[in-house]
Motif scaffolding. Structure first.
Motif, PDB file in Angstrom:
ATOM      1  N   SER A  11      -6.985  -9.871   5.833  1.00 27.87           N
ATOM      2  CA  SER A  11      -5.984 -10.842   5.389  1.00 27.87           C
ATOM      3  C   SER A  11      -4.821 -10.169   4.675  1.00 27.87           C
ATOM      4  O   SER A  11      -3.688 -10.644   4.731  1.00 27.87           O
ATOM      5  CB  SER A  11      -6.631 -11.890   4.470  1.00 27.87           C
ATOM      6  OG  SER A  11      -7.142 -11.288   3.294  1.00 27.87           O
ATOM      7  N   VAL A  12      -5.094  -9.054   4.005  1.00 23.84           N
ATOM      8  CA  VAL A  12      -4.024  -8.289   3.368  1.00 23.84           C
ATOM      9  C   VAL A  12      -3.160  -7.636   4.438  1.00 23.84           C
ATOM     10  O   VAL A  12      -1.919  -7.676   4.387  1.00 23.84           O
ATOM     11  CB  VAL A  12      -4.601  -7.207   2.428  1.00 23.84           C
ATOM     12  CG1 VAL A  12      -3.490  -6.302   1.894  1.00 23.84           C
ATOM     13  CG2 VAL A  12      -5.352  -7.849   1.272  1.00 23.84           C
ATOM     14  N   ALA A  13      -3.805  -7.038   5.443  1.00 23.29           N
ATOM     15  CA  ALA A  13      -3.086  -6.296   6.473  1.00 23.29           C
ATOM     16  C   ALA A  13      -2.170  -7.190   7.294  1.00 23.29           C
ATOM     17  O   ALA A  13      -1.075  -6.769   7.698  1.00 23.29           O
ATOM     18  CB  ALA A  13      -4.089  -5.589   7.388  1.00 23.29           C
ATOM     19  N   GLU A  14      -2.586  -8.421   7.557  1.00 23.50           N
ATOM     20  CA  GLU A  14      -1.786  -9.277   8.432  1.00 23.50           C
ATOM     21  C   GLU A  14      -0.478  -9.723   7.782  1.00 23.50           C
ATOM     22  O   GLU A  14       0.433 -10.180   8.467  1.00 23.50           O
ATOM     23  CB  GLU A  14      -2.597 -10.490   8.885  1.00 23.50           C
ATOM     24  CG  GLU A  14      -2.906 -11.487   7.803  1.00 23.50           C
ATOM     25  CD  GLU A  14      -3.729 -12.663   8.307  1.00 23.50           C
ATOM     26  OE1 GLU A  14      -4.100 -12.626   9.503  1.00 23.50           O
ATOM     27  OE2 GLU A  14      -4.010 -13.586   7.528  1.00 23.50           O
ATOM     28  N   ARG A  15      -0.384  -9.569   6.456  1.00 23.45           N
ATOM     29  CA  ARG A  15       0.841  -9.955   5.758  1.00 23.45           C
ATOM     30  C   ARG A  15       1.848  -8.813   5.655  1.00 23.45           C
ATOM     31  O   ARG A  15       2.975  -9.028   5.196  1.00 23.45           O
ATOM     32  CB  ARG A  15       0.509 -10.458   4.350  1.00 23.45           C
ATOM     33  CG  ARG A  15      -0.436 -11.632   4.296  1.00 23.45           C
ATOM     34  CD  ARG A  15      -0.395 -12.310   2.940  1.00 23.45           C
ATOM     35  NE  ARG A  15      -0.668 -11.395   1.847  1.00 23.45           N
ATOM     36  CZ  ARG A  15      -1.882 -11.184   1.328  1.00 23.45           C
ATOM     37  NH1 ARG A  15      -2.924 -11.842   1.833  1.00 23.45           N
ATOM     38  NH2 ARG A  15      -2.049 -10.354   0.325  1.00 23.45           N
ATOM     39  N   LEU A  16       1.437  -7.596   6.030  1.00 20.55           N
ATOM     40  CA  LEU A  16       2.278  -6.423   5.833  1.00 20.55           C
ATOM     41  C   LEU A  16       2.765  -5.847   7.157  1.00 20.55           C
ATOM     42  O   LEU A  16       2.091  -5.952   8.186  1.00 20.55           O
ATOM     43  CB  LEU A  16       1.500  -5.343   5.066  1.00 20.55           C
ATOM     44  CG  LEU A  16       0.984  -5.709   3.680  1.00 20.55           C
ATOM     45  CD1 LEU A  16       0.176  -4.557   3.104  1.00 20.55           C
ATOM     46  CD2 LEU A  16       2.130  -6.067   2.748  1.00 20.55           C
ATOM     47  N   SER A  17       3.928  -5.207   7.114  1.00 17.86           N
ATOM     48  CA  SER A  17       4.390  -4.451   8.267  1.00 17.86           C
ATOM     49  C   SER A  17       3.525  -3.207   8.412  1.00 17.86           C
ATOM     50  O   SER A  17       2.877  -2.775   7.449  1.00 17.86           O
ATOM     51  CB  SER A  17       5.849  -4.036   8.071  1.00 17.86           C
ATOM     52  OG  SER A  17       5.937  -3.067   7.019  1.00 17.86           O
ATOM     53  N   PRO A  18       3.474  -2.597   9.598  1.00 14.61           N
ATOM     54  CA  PRO A  18       2.681  -1.376   9.759  1.00 14.61           C
ATOM     55  C   PRO A  18       3.065  -0.288   8.759  1.00 14.61           C
ATOM     56  O   PRO A  18       2.198   0.426   8.243  1.00 14.61           O
ATOM     57  CB  PRO A  18       2.981  -0.953  11.201  1.00 14.61           C
ATOM     58  CG  PRO A  18       3.313  -2.223  11.901  1.00 14.61           C
ATOM     59  CD  PRO A  18       4.048  -3.051  10.881  1.00 14.61           C
ATOM     60  N   GLU A  19       4.367  -0.164   8.481  1.00 11.45           N
ATOM     61  CA  GLU A  19       4.821   0.866   7.541  1.00 11.45           C
ATOM     62  C   GLU A  19       4.306   0.592   6.130  1.00 11.45           C
ATOM     63  O   GLU A  19       3.827   1.508   5.435  1.00 11.45           O
ATOM     64  CB  GLU A  19       6.355   0.943   7.531  1.00 11.45           C
ATOM     65  CG  GLU A  19       6.967   1.432   8.820  1.00 11.45           C
ATOM     66  CD  GLU A  19       7.111   0.340   9.873  1.00 11.45           C
ATOM     67  OE1 GLU A  19       7.558   0.654  11.000  1.00 11.45           O
ATOM     68  OE2 GLU A  19       6.769  -0.821   9.580  1.00 11.45           O
ATOM     69  N   ASP A  20       4.398  -0.664   5.688  1.00 15.89           N
ATOM     70  CA  ASP A  20       3.912  -1.007   4.350  1.00 15.89           C
ATOM     71  C   ASP A  20       2.394  -0.901   4.262  1.00 15.89           C
ATOM     72  O   ASP A  20       1.849  -0.546   3.211  1.00 15.89           O
ATOM     73  CB  ASP A  20       4.361  -2.423   3.974  1.00 15.89           C
ATOM     74  CG  ASP A  20       5.821  -2.476   3.562  1.00 15.89           C
ATOM     75  OD1 ASP A  20       6.404  -1.398   3.297  1.00 15.89           O
ATOM     76  OD2 ASP A  20       6.388  -3.590   3.517  1.00 15.89           O
ATOM     77  N   LEU A  21       1.725  -1.217   5.362  1.00 15.47           N
ATOM     78  CA  LEU A  21       0.266  -1.120   5.365  1.00 15.47           C
ATOM     79  C   LEU A  21      -0.181   0.327   5.166  1.00 15.47           C
ATOM     80  O   LEU A  21      -1.097   0.605   4.388  1.00 15.47           O
ATOM     81  CB  LEU A  21      -0.289  -1.672   6.683  1.00 15.47           C
ATOM     82  CG  LEU A  21      -1.813  -1.646   6.833  1.00 15.47           C
ATOM     83  CD1 LEU A  21      -2.482  -2.461   5.737  1.00 15.47           C
ATOM     84  CD2 LEU A  21      -2.214  -2.160   8.207  1.00 15.47           C
ATOM     85  N   VAL A  22       0.474   1.241   5.866  1.00 14.76           N
ATOM     86  CA  VAL A  22       0.144   2.653   5.714  1.00 14.76           C
ATOM     87  C   VAL A  22       0.449   3.120   4.286  1.00 14.76           C
ATOM     88  O   VAL A  22      -0.342   3.847   3.677  1.00 14.76           O
ATOM     89  CB  VAL A  22       0.920   3.507   6.743  1.00 14.76           C
ATOM     90  CG1 VAL A  22       0.760   4.996   6.434  1.00 14.76           C
ATOM     91  CG2 VAL A  22       0.408   3.215   8.146  1.00 14.76           C
ATOM     92  N   ALA A  23       1.581   2.692   3.751  1.00 12.44           N
ATOM     93  CA  ALA A  23       1.934   3.084   2.383  1.00 12.44           C
ATOM     94  C   ALA A  23       0.927   2.539   1.379  1.00 12.44           C
ATOM     95  O   ALA A  23       0.542   3.232   0.424  1.00 12.44           O
ATOM     96  CB  ALA A  23       3.341   2.579   2.051  1.00 12.44           C
ATOM     97  N   LEU A  24       0.475   1.303   1.588  1.00 13.72           N
ATOM     98  CA  LEU A  24      -0.537   0.717   0.711  1.00 13.72           C
ATOM     99  C   LEU A  24      -1.841   1.510   0.780  1.00 13.72           C
ATOM    100  O   LEU A  24      -2.447   1.821  -0.257  1.00 13.72           O
ATOM    101  CB  LEU A  24      -0.781  -0.739   1.106  1.00 13.72           C
ATOM    102  CG  LEU A  24      -1.975  -1.436   0.422  1.00 13.72           C
ATOM    103  CD1 LEU A  24      -1.734  -1.569  -1.077  1.00 13.72           C
ATOM    104  CD2 LEU A  24      -2.226  -2.811   1.040  1.00 13.72           C
ATOM    105  N   LEU A  25      -2.272   1.833   1.992  1.00  8.48           N
ATOM    106  CA  LEU A  25      -3.511   2.592   2.149  1.00  8.48           C
ATOM    107  C   LEU A  25      -3.409   3.961   1.487  1.00  8.48           C
ATOM    108  O   LEU A  25      -4.348   4.402   0.815  1.00  8.48           O
ATOM    109  CB  LEU A  25      -3.850   2.745   3.634  1.00  8.48           C
ATOM    110  CG  LEU A  25      -4.547   1.563   4.298  1.00  8.48           C
ATOM    111  CD1 LEU A  25      -4.692   1.802   5.786  1.00  8.48           C
ATOM    112  CD2 LEU A  25      -5.908   1.303   3.664  1.00  8.48           C
TER     113      LEU A  25
END
Length: 254
Positions: A11-25
């Motif tokens: 649910s967190v991942a679906e709200r983020l762009s791929p770039e932001d998801l990678v940065a978050l991880l």
């Protein structure tokens, strides 16, 4: 073995762009990895947002269980420090679950003739992974197996949570919630003597006594999700234990 995983990461991942998801991880995994490596743990791999770590290999260490437990406490503290920086990604709070288990494992290079990794394999590894998954069911931060509980120094505190038969295993396993250690506390409960009495009565098939003790425990700890789970289980069992009662909770999911 230690496994950790972010709760509700899909649910967190679906709200983020791929770039932001990678940065978050990357923001999340950096301190988690540092806590593993600072205690001489071997970071086996990342499985998406999950961390898989080994203690006691490739260098044998007698205190491998303590190192794993200490890492779990440090991860809990590191995540608390990290929370404010996650707001830049629109994430108010991340929660993780940790599973730790101690036992015999095969350690070495595994894979195919063309590609292999240094990793671990065995029933004890599988149980560690299942324990991490069960933290979602029981609503606790960290669950450990009986081997880890037995190998832990006296400075660590636990609560026995249940006797379970997880997917893929025939024998039941006692599971314990990590409460605290020298590195800090993650949970604290009042009236733990009532908890212990309730669990013993439940396994003995004395459901009325178990219910009374758990209700008394819940009055002292109204926010505990584990007691709610046990009381809900009792509600479906009635007052009389079936003839084949063994007190084991069976899970068919990972």
């Amino acid at each position: 073995m230690l496994f950790s995983d972010i709760r509700d990461f899909t649910s967190v991942a679906e709200r983020l762009s791929p770039e932001d998801l990678v940065a978050l991880l990357n923001t999340f995994l950096t301190p988690m990895t540092q806590e593993v490596m600072s205690r001489a743990g071997y970071l086996d791999k990342y499985i998406g947002d999950a961390v898989m770590a080994v203690f006691g290999a490739p260098v044998a260490r007698a205190d491998h269980a303590e190192r794993g437990l200490s890492t779990a406490l440090a991860m809990h503290a590191a995540l608390a420090r990290l929370q404010p920086s996650l707001r830049q990604f629109g994430v108010e709070q991340l929660q993780i679950g940790v599973g730790i288990n101690t036992g015999d494992m095969v350690v070495g290079n595994m894979g195919s003739a063309d590609r292999f990794d240094y990793t671990v394999c065995g029933d004890a590894v599988n149980l560690a992974s299942r324990l991490e998954g069960l933290t979602k069911t029981y609503g606790v931060f960290c669950l450990v197996g009986a081997g880890t509980r037995a190998a832990a120094p006296a400075s660590y505190r636990f609560r026995e949570v249940d006797l379970v038969r997880v997917k893929g295993k025939g024998q039941p396993a006692a599971i314990f919630e990590l409460l605290a250690g020298p590195g800090g506390a993650v949970a604290e409960y009042a009236a733990l003597d009532r908890w212990t009495a309730a669990l013993a009565a439940f396994r003995a098939g004395e459901f009325s006594k178990a219910r009374a003790e758990w209700l008394a425990f819940q009055a002292e700890n109204p926010d505990d999700p584990v007691v709610r789970l046990h009381l809900a289980r009792l509600a479906g069992l009635g007052d009389t234990a079936p003839p084949d009662w063994d007190g084991v909770a069976v899970f068919h999911h990972k």
